[in-house]
Enzyme design. Structure first.
Site, PDB file in Angstrom:
ATOM      1  N   GLY A 146       0.837  -1.192   0.000  1.00  0.00           N
ATOM      2  CA  GLY A 146       0.000   0.000   0.000  1.00  0.00           C
ATOM      3  C   GLY A 146       0.866   1.235   0.000  1.00  0.00           C
ATOM      4  O   GLY A 146       2.077   1.166   0.239  1.00  0.00           O
ATOM      5  N   GLY A 147       0.261   2.355  -0.263  1.00  0.00           N
ATOM      6  CA  GLY A 147       0.975   3.621  -0.238  1.00  0.00           C
ATOM      7  C   GLY A 147       1.181   4.099   1.195  1.00  0.00           C
ATOM      8  O   GLY A 147       0.760   3.453   2.156  1.00  0.00           O
ATOM      9  N   LYS A 153      -1.850  -0.201   5.719  1.00  0.00           N
ATOM     10  CA  LYS A 153      -1.244  -1.524   5.563  1.00  0.00           C
ATOM     11  C   LYS A 153      -0.691  -2.081   6.877  1.00  0.00           C
ATOM     12  O   LYS A 153      -0.849  -3.264   7.165  1.00  0.00           O
ATOM     13  CB  LYS A 153      -0.183  -1.530   4.465  1.00  0.00           C
ATOM     14  CG  LYS A 153       0.979  -0.604   4.688  1.00  0.00           C
ATOM     15  CD  LYS A 153       1.826  -0.470   3.425  1.00  0.00           C
ATOM     16  CE  LYS A 153       2.920   0.554   3.631  1.00  0.00           C
ATOM     17  NZ  LYS A 153       2.417   1.911   3.883  1.00  0.00           N
ATOM     18  N   ALA A 161      13.211  -0.063  10.387  1.00  0.00           N
ATOM     19  CA  ALA A 161      13.538   1.365  10.274  1.00  0.00           C
ATOM     20  C   ALA A 161      14.767   1.734  11.090  1.00  0.00           C
ATOM     21  O   ALA A 161      15.059   1.118  12.117  1.00  0.00           O
ATOM     22  CB  ALA A 161      12.359   2.213  10.727  1.00  0.00           C
ATOM     23  N   HIS A 168       4.243   3.784  15.672  1.00  0.00           N
ATOM     24  CA  HIS A 168       4.141   2.333  15.469  1.00  0.00           C
ATOM     25  C   HIS A 168       4.256   1.601  16.799  1.00  0.00           C
ATOM     26  O   HIS A 168       3.531   0.638  17.049  1.00  0.00           O
ATOM     27  CB  HIS A 168       5.210   1.846  14.484  1.00  0.00           C
ATOM     28  CG  HIS A 168       4.823   1.990  13.058  1.00  0.00           C
ATOM     29  ND1 HIS A 168       4.190   0.990  12.359  1.00  0.00           N
ATOM     30  CD2 HIS A 168       4.969   3.014  12.189  1.00  0.00           C
ATOM     31  CE1 HIS A 168       3.967   1.395  11.116  1.00  0.00           C
ATOM     32  NE2 HIS A 168       4.430   2.617  10.990  1.00  0.00           N
TER      33      HIS A 168
END
Length: 171
Positions: free
Chosen positions: A7-8, A13, A34, A48
């Site tokens: 997904g963008g 997502k 990350a 997150h």
């Protein structure tokens, strides 16, 4: 089941992936790829963290993802990787050769993976072709990796505006 969720940016997502991981009966291992490079990325990572269940084990794996998947294969846990595009960026910033080798190793690790595996990645191929060489390498190789992984996994989902669109497999 092995699945790929694309997904963008801000498409939902990660939420879809987390809901699917939480719905399994096995312990969840969340692999974060990350690296904190600036304040904005630090804030994204913190968001997150806040959205994940506290009982999930979290591994920070910015580069050695294929080796970690091999280690976790068959261990009876659900593995959620978020996200492949950040992982690819980490490799590309070393060299294109490092990224190519990593992609091949990842494809092999996913092909061999036994258990529940949820891979999250950004769909980056729907925009214009970037002007910079490094950006084009990233976009092209991300697309190739997505195609290779989609051929291997049992389920592929595209997230659009928080809605899961099943591309392959599904329920």
């Amino acid at each position: 089941m092995r699945q790929l969720i694309l997904g963008g940016a801000r498409s939902g997502k990660s939420r879809i992936a987390q809901e699917r991981a939480a719905a399994t009966t096995s312990p969840v291992i969340y692999i974060a790829t990350a690296r904190v490079g600036d304040t904005e990325m630090e804030q994204r990572i913190e968001l997150h963290r806040q959205n994940r269940p506290a009982e999930w084990q979290v591994l920070e794996v910015p580069e050695a993802l294929p080796a970690e998947l091999k280690r976790l294969s068959g261990q009876g846990c659900t593995v959620l990787v978020d996200c492949l595009t950040l992982w690819l960026t980490n490799l590309l910033l070393q060299s294109e050769q490092t990224m190519q080798q990593g992609m091949a190793e990842l494809t092999g690790a996913v092909a061999q993976f036994q258990g529940d595996l949820i891979l999250v990645s950004n769909e980056v191929g729907w925009g214009i072709v970037p002007m910079g060489e490094l950006s084009r390498q990233f976009q092209d190789n991300t697309g190739r990796l997505h195609q290779d992984l989609a051929a291997l996994v049992e389920r592929v989902t595209l997230s659009v505006a928080g809605i899961a669109l099943e591309v392959k497999g599904g329920e």
